[in-house]
Design a protein around this motif. Structure first.
Motif, PDB file in Angstrom:
ATOM      1  N   GLY A   3       0.796  -1.226   0.000  1.00  0.00           N
ATOM      2  CA  GLY A   3       0.000   0.000   0.000  1.00  0.00           C
ATOM      3  C   GLY A   3       0.824   1.269   0.000  1.00  0.00           C
ATOM      4  O   GLY A   3       0.477   2.251  -0.675  1.00  0.00           O
ATOM      5  N   THR A   4       1.921   1.292   0.733  1.00  0.00           N
ATOM      6  CA  THR A   4       2.769   2.474   0.774  1.00  0.00           C
ATOM      7  C   THR A   4       3.368   2.747  -0.597  1.00  0.00           C
ATOM      8  O   THR A   4       3.384   3.880  -1.083  1.00  0.00           O
ATOM      9  CB  THR A   4       3.893   2.301   1.821  1.00  0.00           C
ATOM     10  N   THR A   5       3.860   1.696  -1.242  1.00  0.00           N
ATOM     11  CA  THR A   5       4.417   1.833  -2.589  1.00  0.00           C
ATOM     12  C   THR A   5       3.327   2.233  -3.570  1.00  0.00           C
ATOM     13  O   THR A   5       3.571   3.031  -4.482  1.00  0.00           O
ATOM     14  CB  THR A   5       5.092   0.519  -3.029  1.00  0.00           C
ATOM     15  N   LEU A   6       2.126   1.706  -3.396  1.00  0.00           N
ATOM     16  CA  LEU A   6       0.995   2.064  -4.249  1.00  0.00           C
ATOM     17  C   LEU A   6       0.764   3.565  -4.201  1.00  0.00           C
ATOM     18  O   LEU A   6       0.684   4.225  -5.236  1.00  0.00           O
ATOM     19  CB  LEU A   6      -0.266   1.311  -3.810  1.00  0.00           C
ATOM     20  N   HIS A   7       0.657   4.122  -3.004  1.00  0.00           N
ATOM     21  CA  HIS A   7       0.423   5.556  -2.864  1.00  0.00           C
ATOM     22  C   HIS A   7       1.568   6.369  -3.473  1.00  0.00           C
ATOM     23  O   HIS A   7       1.337   7.346  -4.190  1.00  0.00           O
ATOM     24  CB  HIS A   7       0.242   5.935  -1.396  1.00  0.00           C
ATOM     25  N   LYS A   8       2.800   5.952  -3.214  1.00  0.00           N
ATOM     26  CA  LYS A   8       3.956   6.683  -3.735  1.00  0.00           C
ATOM     27  C   LYS A   8       3.978   6.645  -5.268  1.00  0.00           C
ATOM     28  O   LYS A   8       4.207   7.661  -5.921  1.00  0.00           O
ATOM     29  CB  LYS A   8       5.242   6.103  -3.168  1.00  0.00           C
ATOM     30  N   THR A   9       3.732   5.478  -5.846  1.00  0.00           N
ATOM     31  CA  THR A   9       3.733   5.321  -7.305  1.00  0.00           C
ATOM     32  C   THR A   9       2.626   6.159  -7.938  1.00  0.00           C
ATOM     33  O   THR A   9       2.855   6.868  -8.924  1.00  0.00           O
ATOM     34  CB  THR A   9       3.568   3.837  -7.689  1.00  0.00           C
ATOM     35  N   ALA A  10       1.423   6.100  -7.379  1.00  0.00           N
ATOM     36  CA  ALA A  10       0.295   6.856  -7.922  1.00  0.00           C
ATOM     37  C   ALA A  10       0.553   8.357  -7.809  1.00  0.00           C
ATOM     38  O   ALA A  10       0.289   9.111  -8.757  1.00  0.00           O
ATOM     39  CB  ALA A  10      -0.994   6.475  -7.205  1.00  0.00           C
ATOM     40  N   ALA A  11       1.084   8.810  -6.674  1.00  0.00           N
ATOM     41  CA  ALA A  11       1.365  10.232  -6.485  1.00  0.00           C
ATOM     42  C   ALA A  11       2.435  10.718  -7.456  1.00  0.00           C
ATOM     43  O   ALA A  11       2.299  11.787  -8.059  1.00  0.00           O
ATOM     44  CB  ALA A  11       1.795  10.494  -5.044  1.00  0.00           C
ATOM     45  N   THR A  12       3.479   9.941  -7.630  1.00  0.00           N
ATOM     46  CA  THR A  12       4.548  10.316  -8.553  1.00  0.00           C
ATOM     47  C   THR A  12       4.000  10.466  -9.967  1.00  0.00           C
ATOM     48  O   THR A  12       4.310  11.428 -10.674  1.00  0.00           O
ATOM     49  CB  THR A  12       5.689   9.283  -8.515  1.00  0.00           C
ATOM     50  N   CYS A  13       3.181   9.532 -10.378  1.00  0.00           N
ATOM     51  CA  CYS A  13       2.570   9.588 -11.712  1.00  0.00           C
ATOM     52  C   CYS A  13       1.694  10.833 -11.835  1.00  0.00           C
ATOM     53  O   CYS A  13       1.821  11.596 -12.794  1.00  0.00           O
ATOM     54  CB  CYS A  13       1.751   8.331 -11.967  1.00  0.00           C
ATOM     55  N   ALA A  14       0.811  11.052 -10.865  1.00  0.00           N
ATOM     56  CA  ALA A  14      -0.124  12.178 -10.929  1.00  0.00           C
ATOM     57  C   ALA A  14       0.607  13.513 -10.962  1.00  0.00           C
ATOM     58  O   ALA A  14       0.210  14.430 -11.687  1.00  0.00           O
ATOM     59  CB  ALA A  14      -1.079  12.124  -9.741  1.00  0.00           C
ATOM     60  N   GLU A  15       1.680  13.631 -10.196  1.00  0.00           N
ATOM     61  CA  GLU A  15       2.420  14.895 -10.127  1.00  0.00           C
ATOM     62  C   GLU A  15       3.090  15.251 -11.441  1.00  0.00           C
ATOM     63  O   GLU A  15       3.392  16.420 -11.693  1.00  0.00           O
ATOM     64  CB  GLU A  15       3.450  14.824  -9.002  1.00  0.00           C
ATOM     65  N   GLU A  16       3.310  14.270 -12.308  1.00  0.00           N
ATOM     66  CA  GLU A  16       3.943  14.519 -13.602  1.00  0.00           C
ATOM     67  C   GLU A  16       2.946  14.855 -14.704  1.00  0.00           C
ATOM     68  O   GLU A  16       3.343  15.233 -15.800  1.00  0.00           O
ATOM     69  CB  GLU A  16       4.774  13.297 -14.008  1.00  0.00           C
ATOM     70  N   LEU A  17       1.667  14.737 -14.419  1.00  0.00           N
ATOM     71  CA  LEU A  17       0.652  15.001 -15.436  1.00  0.00           C
ATOM     72  C   LEU A  17       0.440  16.511 -15.602  1.00  0.00           C
ATOM     73  O   LEU A  17       0.326  17.234 -14.609  1.00  0.00           O
ATOM     74  CB  LEU A  17      -0.663  14.317 -15.054  1.00  0.00           C
ATOM     75  N   PRO A  18       0.404  16.994 -16.838  1.00  0.00           N
ATOM     76  CA  PRO A  18       0.253  18.427 -17.078  1.00  0.00           C
ATOM     77  C   PRO A  18      -1.011  19.005 -16.434  1.00  0.00           C
ATOM     78  O   PRO A  18      -2.106  18.475 -16.611  1.00  0.00           O
ATOM     79  CB  PRO A  18       0.168  18.523 -18.608  1.00  0.00           C
ATOM     80  N   GLY A  19      -0.841  20.055 -15.658  1.00  0.00           N
ATOM     81  CA  GLY A  19      -1.971  20.735 -15.036  1.00  0.00           C
ATOM     82  C   GLY A  19      -2.501  20.090 -13.774  1.00  0.00           C
ATOM     83  O   GLY A  19      -3.454  20.593 -13.171  1.00  0.00           O
ATOM     84  N   ALA A  20      -1.906  18.978 -13.342  1.00  0.00           N
ATOM     85  CA  ALA A  20      -2.397  18.280 -12.138  1.00  0.00           C
ATOM     86  C   ALA A  20      -1.981  19.042 -10.884  1.00  0.00           C
ATOM     87  O   ALA A  20      -0.878  19.585 -10.806  1.00  0.00           O
ATOM     88  CB  ALA A  20      -1.861  16.862 -12.093  1.00  0.00           C
ATOM     89  N   ARG A  21      -2.896  19.062  -9.904  1.00  0.00           N
ATOM     90  CA  ARG A  21      -2.623  19.730  -8.626  1.00  0.00           C
ATOM     91  C   ARG A  21      -3.095  18.861  -7.478  1.00  0.00           C
ATOM     92  O   ARG A  21      -4.146  18.226  -7.560  1.00  0.00           O
ATOM     93  CB  ARG A  21      -3.383  21.046  -8.561  1.00  0.00           C
ATOM     94  N   LEU A  22      -2.335  18.864  -6.405  1.00  0.00           N
ATOM     95  CA  LEU A  22      -2.703  18.146  -5.184  1.00  0.00           C
ATOM     96  C   LEU A  22      -3.421  19.106  -4.246  1.00  0.00           C
ATOM     97  O   LEU A  22      -2.952  20.225  -4.016  1.00  0.00           O
ATOM     98  CB  LEU A  22      -1.451  17.596  -4.495  1.00  0.00           C
ATOM     99  N   GLU A  23      -4.538  18.640  -3.708  1.00  0.00           N
ATOM    100  CA  GLU A  23      -5.293  19.418  -2.731  1.00  0.00           C
ATOM    101  C   GLU A  23      -5.689  18.504  -1.578  1.00  0.00           C
ATOM    102  O   GLU A  23      -5.635  17.284  -1.692  1.00  0.00           O
ATOM    103  CB  GLU A  23      -6.541  20.035  -3.372  1.00  0.00           C
ATOM    104  N   HIS A  24      -6.099  19.120  -0.468  1.00  0.00           N
ATOM    105  CA  HIS A  24      -6.563  18.373   0.712  1.00  0.00           C
ATOM    106  C   HIS A  24      -7.911  18.941   1.183  1.00  0.00           C
ATOM    107  O   HIS A  24      -8.035  19.398   2.308  1.00  0.00           O
ATOM    108  CB  HIS A  24      -5.524  18.448   1.838  1.00  0.00           C
TER     109      HIS A  24
END
Length: 132
Positions: A3-24
């Motif tokens: 699960g930890t690797t899952l979250h890290k992998t998904a976050a890394t991918c999302a952060e590289e997508l054009p226009g993507a932003r992380l919010e809480h």
């Protein structure tokens, strides 16, 4: 993949997508990735298990769930037809996670007005991203 690797992998991918932003918007326990204000990925823990919630074509969601026991429709707290929940486990690898995150992103981008689309959703894919 755990699960930890899952979250890290998904976050890394999302952060590289054009226009993507992380919010809480739901607090620190939820990581919400958006493109032009529209959600394409959520990450949290559901009773102690890290999960990634992604938009998916309803037909694809059913096929994914039938082929991998770590993919379940509906998305946790989301529309039952258009979202899936992904957990870490056997058969869940970096390639699958990257493909699912990118597909979710493309689905959301395709629903945006053309002038707001950061990429052409018909031609943008995970191999485009991996080539960077």
């Amino acid at each position: 993949m755990n699960g930890t690797t899952l979250h890290k992998t998904a976050a890394t991918c999302a952060e590289e997508l054009p226009g993507a932003r992380l919010e809480h918007p739901f607090g620190d326990d939820w990581e919400v990735y958006k493109v032009r204000g529209k959600v394409f990925m959520l990450m949290t823990e559901v009773p102690g298990r890290p999960v990634v919630i992604l938009k998916a074509d309803p037909g694809d969601a059913e096929a994914l769930a039938n082929s991998n026991r770590h993919i379940t429709p509906p998305g946790y707290h989301m529309n039952k037809r258009h979202w899936i929940t992904l957990e870490g486990g056997e058969g869940v690898d970096k390639k699958l996670v990257t493909e699912l995150v990118t597909d979710s992103y493309r689905l959301v981008v395709s629903g945006l007005p053309k002038a707001e689309q950061p990429v052409d959703p018909r031609t943008y894919d995970s191999s485009t991203q991996a080539a960077r």
